[in-house]
Design an enzyme around this catalytic site. Sequence first.
Site, PDB file in Angstrom:
ATOM      1  N   SER A  56      -1.676  -7.633  -6.032  1.00 49.87           N
ATOM      2  CA  SER A  56      -2.907  -6.891  -6.337  1.00 49.87           C
ATOM      3  C   SER A  56      -3.031  -6.681  -7.848  1.00 49.87           C
ATOM      4  O   SER A  56      -2.024  -6.712  -8.578  1.00 49.87           O
ATOM      5  CB  SER A  56      -2.884  -5.554  -5.604  1.00 49.87           C
ATOM      6  OG  SER A  56      -1.731  -4.841  -5.994  1.00 49.87           O
TER       7      SER A  56
ATOM      8  N   CYS B  60      -6.508 -14.544  -0.928  1.00 51.69           N
ATOM      9  CA  CYS B  60      -7.061 -14.211  -2.253  1.00 51.69           C
ATOM     10  C   CYS B  60      -8.277 -15.058  -2.557  1.00 51.69           C
ATOM     11  O   CYS B  60      -9.047 -14.744  -3.460  1.00 51.69           O
ATOM     12  CB  CYS B  60      -6.010 -14.435  -3.324  1.00 51.69           C
ATOM     13  SG  CYS B  60      -5.477 -16.137  -3.391  1.00 51.69           S
TER      14      CYS B  60
END
Length: 519
Positions: A249, A304
């Site tokens: 992240s 992602c």
Amino acid sequence: MTTITDPEALPSADGDATHPPANLPTVVHWAAGAPFVGKSDRTAPVYDPATGWVTKNVALASREDAEAVIGAAAAAWPAWRDMSLARRTQVLFRFRELLNERKHEAAEIITSEHGKVLSDALGEVTRGQEVVEFACGLAHLLKGSLTENASTKVDVSSLRQPLGVVGVISPFNFPAMVPMWFFPIAIAAGNAVVLKPSEKDPSTANWLAALWQEAGLPNGIFNVLHGDKTAVDALLEDPRVKAISFVGSTPIARYVYETGTAHGKRVQALGGAKNHMVVLPDADLNLAADAAVNAGFGSAGERCMAISALVAVDVIADELVHKITARIATLRTGDGRRGCDMGPLVTGAHRDKVASYVQAGQDAGATLVVDGRDPVVDGESGGFWLGPTLIDHVTTDMSIYTDEIFGPVLSVVRVDSYDHALALVNSNPYGNGTAIFTNDGGAARRYQNEVEVGMVGINVPVPVPVGYYSFGGWKASLFGDTHAHGTEGFNFYTRNKVITTRWLDPSHGGLNLGFPQNE
Ligand code: NAD
């Protein structure tokens, strides 16, 4: 506590699904070619997301454990650095062959800990294998250069040398592919690797370690360190670790980049994403609807490169939403081992967080077209389920738009023109991937030129580059200046050295204190 010392003893995905295992094994580190039980007694639970059961625990390293694993890599490195490229290439080829033959084993482990469906798990291993195949060309990729007579009878050559011990810190969502973006190249280039996988799905890393050993990689060149922030901080601070490749992240990527570089390391830190798919009025709407569903709900949106924001030009938005809704109705959510289209989310906490964003979007005035919060599933009731969710009339001030959600939620943002769509994408802080759907070559060409995103798909919704190109986003999606794999990968894992050579020649004798100039 039963300890997993033999990677083949890892619980398999097709074990008895009607009971949680009685004695929970512990996944331990891997160092110097063997399982390594550290001194820390901290562990974390590992779930089977399709049942909700804890199936094993994973060791969480202490600083001392981390130092021991790094030490194993540091001790092994010099011999590997000095091994001929011919022999290194043979090890890489053997690893590729074993991986190709046995990748279904890795896929089963991935499904049992991550939850993604088996075909998707196999797909990620295959994409990782692409990078192994690219790294097999190491002899060519590590070639230096030589210029003869750069100055009179002076030659200049350059060569690339490995860095030493390198750390790879990976996220939960691709337990095989993301580590394989890095370690095949790091190893091919002559480094020793310490992989710190996600504690949520740790077992694939041990399986890969055992495979390397079978392929003949010397002990200590591929090591696995399990853990959390303590393990990560040890890698970031230990002076024996020369480079860090991180994926996760954005807040943690920023932390890793800042801490690693402050400790003098080379760092590439890939962060989060908010990927937009722009659909222009002239697009093939059936193709666009298929693509939006595949890219929005594949791997339950835990990619992602997943599409999370569908940017539809107003005139076709209603028709597109209608087509997507019809396709969602055909999807089967359930246990990834049962041939379903979409599996569970990785943990119950993550499922609840994603569901809370859906509620927040609805509360903020968006239109919930398909609500996945009470799905019909082909799986155990305790699984971490959230069905495909479609939410329309989302605006850029809503948390469902501003935040990375990382779940099976597709938000539709309506715009009135191409320029409006472009401005929206470019004002987003992330810049990982994007796609445009259109039959207008001029519009597509403008988009690829003007959009501020690292990876662009034209009528391709998930534009993950092939292994011999490089993967990486822009802006808050990547910290550092080198992307993953491809030639950039070899550059990241090697240092350049330039040698200027003159062999004895009497005509060049004599004193001259001036700065050397080429003649
Ligand atoms: P995460 O950031 O929670 O964890 C990533 C790694 O960091 C894990 O190994 C974890 O153990 C470690 N970590 C967690 N908290 C830490 C802390 N406080 N200090 C130090 N290390 C810590 O990410 P995740 O939930 O595992 O993965 C999902 C995220 O990864 C998403 O944001 C996704 O977009 C991103 N991701 C990005 C890419 C890309 O290519 N840009 C690829 C895959 C995933």
